[in-house]
Write a protein that holds these residues in place. Structure first.
Motif, PDB file in Angstrom:
ATOM      1  N   THR A 153     -16.209   5.175  28.708  1.00 55.93           N
ATOM      2  CA  THR A 153     -14.621   5.047  28.989  1.00 55.93           C
ATOM      3  C   THR A 153     -14.272   4.408  27.590  1.00 55.93           C
ATOM      4  O   THR A 153     -14.702   3.296  27.405  1.00 55.93           O
ATOM      5  CB  THR A 153     -14.224   4.402  30.208  1.00 55.93           C
ATOM      6  OG1 THR A 153     -14.853   5.009  31.481  1.00 55.93           O
ATOM      7  CG2 THR A 153     -12.586   4.317  30.291  1.00 55.93           C
ATOM      8  N   GLU A 172     -12.177   8.751  29.356  1.00 58.50           N
ATOM      9  CA  GLU A 172     -13.654   9.191  29.489  1.00 58.50           C
ATOM     10  C   GLU A 172     -14.186  10.139  28.560  1.00 58.50           C
ATOM     11  O   GLU A 172     -13.097  11.004  28.440  1.00 58.50           O
ATOM     12  CB  GLU A 172     -13.848   9.609  31.004  1.00 58.50           C
ATOM     13  CG  GLU A 172     -15.334   9.835  31.084  1.00 58.50           C
ATOM     14  CD  GLU A 172     -15.801   9.975  32.598  1.00 58.50           C
ATOM     15  OE1 GLU A 172     -16.320  11.471  32.757  1.00 58.50           O
ATOM     16  OE2 GLU A 172     -15.505   9.218  33.406  1.00 58.50           O
ATOM     17  N   ASP A 206     -16.952  -3.597  28.406  1.00 58.32           N
ATOM     18  CA  ASP A 206     -16.971  -4.480  29.730  1.00 58.32           C
ATOM     19  C   ASP A 206     -16.025  -5.567  29.474  1.00 58.32           C
ATOM     20  O   ASP A 206     -16.416  -6.607  30.392  1.00 58.32           O
ATOM     21  CB  ASP A 206     -17.989  -4.318  30.501  1.00 58.32           C
ATOM     22  CG  ASP A 206     -18.570  -2.868  30.975  1.00 58.32           C
ATOM     23  OD1 ASP A 206     -17.702  -1.907  30.820  1.00 58.32           O
ATOM     24  OD2 ASP A 206     -19.686  -2.792  31.341  1.00 58.32           O
ATOM     25  N   GLU A 208     -17.233   0.581  29.799  1.00 60.92           N
ATOM     26  CA  GLU A 208     -15.905   0.621  29.195  1.00 60.92           C
ATOM     27  C   GLU A 208     -15.972   0.055  27.927  1.00 60.92           C
ATOM     28  O   GLU A 208     -16.332  -1.257  27.648  1.00 60.92           O
ATOM     29  CB  GLU A 208     -14.850   0.052  30.084  1.00 60.92           C
ATOM     30  CG  GLU A 208     -13.472   0.181  29.861  1.00 60.92           C
ATOM     31  CD  GLU A 208     -12.591  -0.312  30.752  1.00 60.92           C
ATOM     32  OE1 GLU A 208     -11.460  -1.039  30.182  1.00 60.92           O
ATOM     33  OE2 GLU A 208     -12.851  -0.179  31.879  1.00 60.92           O
TER      34      GLU A 208
END
Length: 167
Positions: free
Chosen positions: A17, A22, A63, A81
């Motif tokens: 992502t 995504e 993240d 992410e």
């Protein structure tokens, strides 16, 4: 012994992502996250500086934590992410760190700026910076060859107050 044909390893699928979207890509297993961002997705805000993890120009958030994308294989971050400098703003609204960098003229040539900004956002997310010396120490992995450090530190101090007002 006969000749043995040696082929390249197969491409590997990776799902990331990136800046809220995504992406599924097939990459060579040795593709760095930096090269995936720049070469596969045309996200050129993340810079290739030293390519050895020493300058911080390639800093992105994975993240929410800052990493040197030049030292990270894209396949190692499957499912993560990723936030690049392009993904920090919300529409036309800049992230407080981006605003502070502009207000404090925290760049000269601008090459290190995306990595500096992502590192500052990560620093704020970590919540460990309490003093100016903390900021200097925690940002020490990001090098500015122009010497814009006073503006960078002032920008991070300002953003820290906005993002963590109880500091």
């Amino acid at each position: 012994m006969g000749d043995v044909a040696v082929g390249l390893p197969p491409l590997q699928r990776v799902t990331l992502t990136i800046n809220g979207a995504e992406k599924q890509l097939e990459v060579a297993p040795w593709t760095s996250l930096l090269d995936l961002l720049r070469e596969y997705l045309d996200l050129t805000g993340t810079k290739k500086g030293c390519d050895h993890g020493q300058c911080g120009a390639c800093t992105v958030l994975v993240d929410g934590k800052r990493i040197n994308s030049c030292l990270t294989l894209a396949v190692m971050k499957d499912g993560c992410e990723i936030t690049t400098v392009e993904g920090l703003s919300k529409g036309d609204q800049l992230h407080p760190v981006q605003e502070a960098f502009i207000e404090h003229d925290a760049f000269q040539c601008g090459y290190c700026t995306p990595g500096q900004i992502c590192s500052a956002v990560g620093l704020i997310n970590e919540g460990h910076a309490k003093t100016t010396d903390d900021i200097r120490e925690l940002m020490s992995g990001n090098i500015c060859r122009c010497g814009a450090y006073p503006g960078i530190v002032a920008a991070v101090e300002q953003a820290l107050k906005v993002c963590q007002p109880n500091q």
